[in-house]
Write an enzyme that holds these catalytic residues in place. Structure first.
Site, PDB file in Angstrom:
ATOM      1  N   HIS A   1       1.316   3.948   1.964  1.00  0.00           N
ATOM      2  CA  HIS A   1       1.847   4.711   3.103  1.00  0.00           C
ATOM      3  C   HIS A   1       3.376   4.806   3.064  1.00  0.00           C
ATOM      4  O   HIS A   1       4.064   3.873   2.654  1.00  0.00           O
ATOM      5  CB  HIS A   1       1.398   4.072   4.428  1.00  0.00           C
ATOM      6  CG  HIS A   1      -0.042   4.363   4.747  1.00  0.00           C
ATOM      7  ND1 HIS A   1      -0.794   3.574   5.577  1.00  0.00           N
ATOM      8  CD2 HIS A   1      -0.855   5.375   4.333  1.00  0.00           C
ATOM      9  CE1 HIS A   1      -2.024   4.071   5.670  1.00  0.00           C
ATOM     10  NE2 HIS A   1      -2.075   5.163   4.922  1.00  0.00           N
TER      11      HIS A   1
ATOM     12  N   ASP B   1      -0.352  -3.779   6.146  1.00  0.00           N
ATOM     13  CA  ASP B   1      -1.020  -3.291   7.358  1.00  0.00           C
ATOM     14  C   ASP B   1      -2.498  -3.697   7.401  1.00  0.00           C
ATOM     15  O   ASP B   1      -3.318  -3.005   8.007  1.00  0.00           O
ATOM     16  CB  ASP B   1      -0.919  -1.760   7.444  1.00  0.00           C
ATOM     17  CG  ASP B   1       0.485  -1.285   7.765  1.00  0.00           C
ATOM     18  OD1 ASP B   1       1.378  -2.132   7.961  1.00  0.00           O
ATOM     19  OD2 ASP B   1       0.691  -0.058   7.803  1.00  0.00           O
TER      20      ASP B   1
ATOM     21  N   HIS C   1      -7.581  -0.645   5.288  1.00  0.00           N
ATOM     22  CA  HIS C   1      -6.551   0.238   5.855  1.00  0.00           C
ATOM     23  C   HIS C   1      -6.289   1.373   4.873  1.00  0.00           C
ATOM     24  O   HIS C   1      -6.269   2.549   5.245  1.00  0.00           O
ATOM     25  CB  HIS C   1      -5.294  -0.585   6.116  1.00  0.00           C
ATOM     26  CG  HIS C   1      -4.122   0.190   6.636  1.00  0.00           C
ATOM     27  ND1 HIS C   1      -4.092   0.722   7.897  1.00  0.00           N
ATOM     28  CD2 HIS C   1      -2.933   0.520   6.062  1.00  0.00           C
ATOM     29  CE1 HIS C   1      -2.928   1.351   8.084  1.00  0.00           C
ATOM     30  NE2 HIS C   1      -2.217   1.249   6.981  1.00  0.00           N
TER      31      HIS C   1
ATOM     32  N   HIS D   1       4.307  -4.654  10.502  1.00  0.00           N
ATOM     33  CA  HIS D   1       4.808  -4.070  11.753  1.00  0.00           C
ATOM     34  C   HIS D   1       4.937  -5.118  12.853  1.00  0.00           C
ATOM     35  O   HIS D   1       4.193  -6.100  12.879  1.00  0.00           O
ATOM     36  CB  HIS D   1       3.843  -2.990  12.278  1.00  0.00           C
ATOM     37  CG  HIS D   1       3.779  -1.756  11.429  1.00  0.00           C
ATOM     38  ND1 HIS D   1       4.535  -0.638  11.699  1.00  0.00           N
ATOM     39  CD2 HIS D   1       3.049  -1.462  10.330  1.00  0.00           C
ATOM     40  CE1 HIS D   1       4.259   0.295  10.794  1.00  0.00           C
ATOM     41  NE2 HIS D   1       3.363  -0.186   9.944  1.00  0.00           N
TER      42      HIS D   1
ATOM     43  N   ASP E   1       5.645   4.653   5.246  1.00  0.00           N
ATOM     44  CA  ASP E   1       6.469   3.670   5.960  1.00  0.00           C
ATOM     45  C   ASP E   1       6.491   2.306   5.255  1.00  0.00           C
ATOM     46  O   ASP E   1       7.035   1.337   5.793  1.00  0.00           O
ATOM     47  CB  ASP E   1       6.012   3.530   7.427  1.00  0.00           C
ATOM     48  CG  ASP E   1       4.593   3.028   7.566  1.00  0.00           C
ATOM     49  OD1 ASP E   1       3.707   3.522   6.849  1.00  0.00           O
ATOM     50  OD2 ASP E   1       4.357   2.127   8.394  1.00  0.00           O
ATOM     51  N   HIS E   2       5.927   2.268   4.033  1.00  0.00           N
ATOM     52  CA  HIS E   2       5.994   1.043   3.221  1.00  0.00           C
ATOM     53  C   HIS E   2       6.598   1.311   1.845  1.00  0.00           C
ATOM     54  O   HIS E   2       6.896   0.366   1.108  1.00  0.00           O
ATOM     55  CB  HIS E   2       4.604   0.407   3.085  1.00  0.00           C
ATOM     56  CG  HIS E   2       4.045   0.024   4.425  1.00  0.00           C
ATOM     57  ND1 HIS E   2       4.038  -1.262   4.887  1.00  0.00           N
ATOM     58  CD2 HIS E   2       3.551   0.787   5.431  1.00  0.00           C
ATOM     59  CE1 HIS E   2       3.538  -1.283   6.124  1.00  0.00           C
ATOM     60  NE2 HIS E   2       3.242  -0.045   6.474  1.00  0.00           N
TER      61      HIS E   2
ATOM     62  N   HIS F   1       0.847  -1.203   0.000  1.00  0.00           N
ATOM     63  CA  HIS F   1       0.000   0.000   0.000  1.00  0.00           C
ATOM     64  C   HIS F   1       0.869   1.234   0.000  1.00  0.00           C
ATOM     65  O   HIS F   1       2.089   1.142   0.115  1.00  0.00           O
ATOM     66  CB  HIS F   1      -0.998  -0.006   1.156  1.00  0.00           C
ATOM     67  CG  HIS F   1      -0.418   0.081   2.541  1.00  0.00           C
ATOM     68  ND1 HIS F   1       0.385  -0.897   3.078  1.00  0.00           N
ATOM     69  CD2 HIS F   1      -0.539   1.024   3.504  1.00  0.00           C
ATOM     70  CE1 HIS F   1       0.719  -0.562   4.316  1.00  0.00           C
ATOM     71  NE2 HIS F   1       0.181   0.614   4.595  1.00  0.00           N
TER      72      HIS F   1
END
Ligand code: ZN
Ligand code: FE
Length: 240
Positions: free
Chosen positions: A56, A131, A112, A169, A58-59, A54
Site C-alpha cells: 500500500h 497493517d 490485509h 498506524h 502509505d507504506h 506490504h
C-alpha cells in the site's frame, strides 16, 4: 542492539527508523519521503535499508525518493514484488534478512494484502506488523479472508510475550473503544484503555505494544475461530 525511533507520517501512519551499532540505518514502511529525510538529515545518517511490510502507498510512498537519495536496499514481500516500488530483495516465510550485525526473520501474514509480511528482529524482540496486527486491532481484509487473518493472529500470538509490536498506524484509541464493545468486562482492556486515553490526551504515541498486551486485550487475537474474527472485523468496519 537495535535502536527504534518513530517517525510520524501522513495523518496517522508511523514509519520507524532503525539503527544498529555498526552503521546500518533502516526505515520500515516510509509512507512519504519528507519526514524520513528530515530525520536522517538532522541525525546526519545515510539510509542503508528500506523494509516494506506490504504494497500500500502509505507504506511504500517514500521508497523511490529515499532509494535515489541514499542508495538504500529495498526489502519487501516476494509475493508482491511487482507492486513494491524499487524492490531489490524479495523475501518470504522463514527467510532471514541481515541488518548490520542483526537479523530479522520474515513471517508471511496475508489477509490485509495477499503478500503482507512481518519483520521480527529476534535478538531485540521487536516485530513490525504493518497493517495486520494493530494495537487492540487488525487490518481490514482487502485481499484475504477471516481465516487468513485468524492464521496470522495465531502466528503472531505465538511470539514471546515481551516482544514489542510496532504497527503501521496510530489507531489504538479507536480500536480500544471497539474492543470494549466486544469485551466490556475485560479488566486488562479497561486498564489499557485508561492508559491509552491518557497518552493520546498528552499527544503521545501508544506504540509499541507487546504481544502479551495484545493477547490480553486484542479482540481479533482473542477470537475463538475464523468465523468469530470475521464477525468482529465486519462489526469494526461499521464502527464509528
Ligand atoms: Zn495497508
Ligand atoms: Fe496503512
Amino acid at each position: 542492539m537495535l535502536t527504534i525511533d518513530l517517525i510520524p507520517c501522513l495523518s496517522d501512519n508511523y514509519a520507524y527508523l532503525l539503527r544498529d551499532d555498526q552503521g546500518a540505518v533502516g526505515v520500515v514502511d516510509p509512507s512519504e519521503p519528507g519526514p524520513v529525510q528530515a530525520v536522517l538529515e538532522r541525525l546526519g545518517l545515510k539510509l542503508t535499508h528500506i523494509f516494506n511490510t506490504h504494497h500500500h502507498f502509505d507504506h511504500t510512498g517514500g521508497n523511490l525518493d529515499l532509494k535515489a537519495a541514499h542508495g538504500a536496499t529495498v526489502i519487501g514481500p516476494r509475493a508482491d514484488a511487482h507492486r513494491i516500488p524499487g524492490i531489490d530483495i524479495g523475501v518470504g516465510e522463514g527467510d532471514r534478512v541481515g541488518f548490520g550485525a542483526l537479523e530479522a526473520e520474515i513471517y508471511e501474514i496475508p489477509a490485509h494484502t495477499s503478500g503482507h509480511i512481518a519483520f521480527h528482529f529476534l535478538a531485540d524482540k521487536a516485530v513490525f506488523t504493518g497493517d495486520t496486527l494493530f494495537a487492540m486491532g487488525c487490518g481490514r481484509l482487502f485481499e484475504g479472508t477471516p481465516a487468513d487473518m485468524f492464521a496470522a493472529m495465531i502466528k503472531l500470538a505465538a511470539l514471546p510475550g515481551d516482544t514489542r509490536v510496532y504497527c503501521g498506524h496510530e489507531y489504538t484509541e479507536s480500536n480500544g473503544r471497539f474492543a470494549l464493545t466486544v469485551e466490556p468486562d475485560n479488566t486488562d482492556l479497561m486498564t489499557r484503555m485508561a492508559d491509552v486515553r491518557r497518552m493520546r490526551a498528552a499527544g503521545l504515541p501508544t506504540i509499541p505494544s507487546t504481544i502479551a498486551l495484545e493477547r490480553a486485550t486484542n479482540p481479533f487475537m482473542r477470537a475463538r475461530d475464523a468465523a468469530e474474527l470475521g464477525e468482529r472485523r465486519a462489526a469494526k468496519d461499521a464502527f464509528r
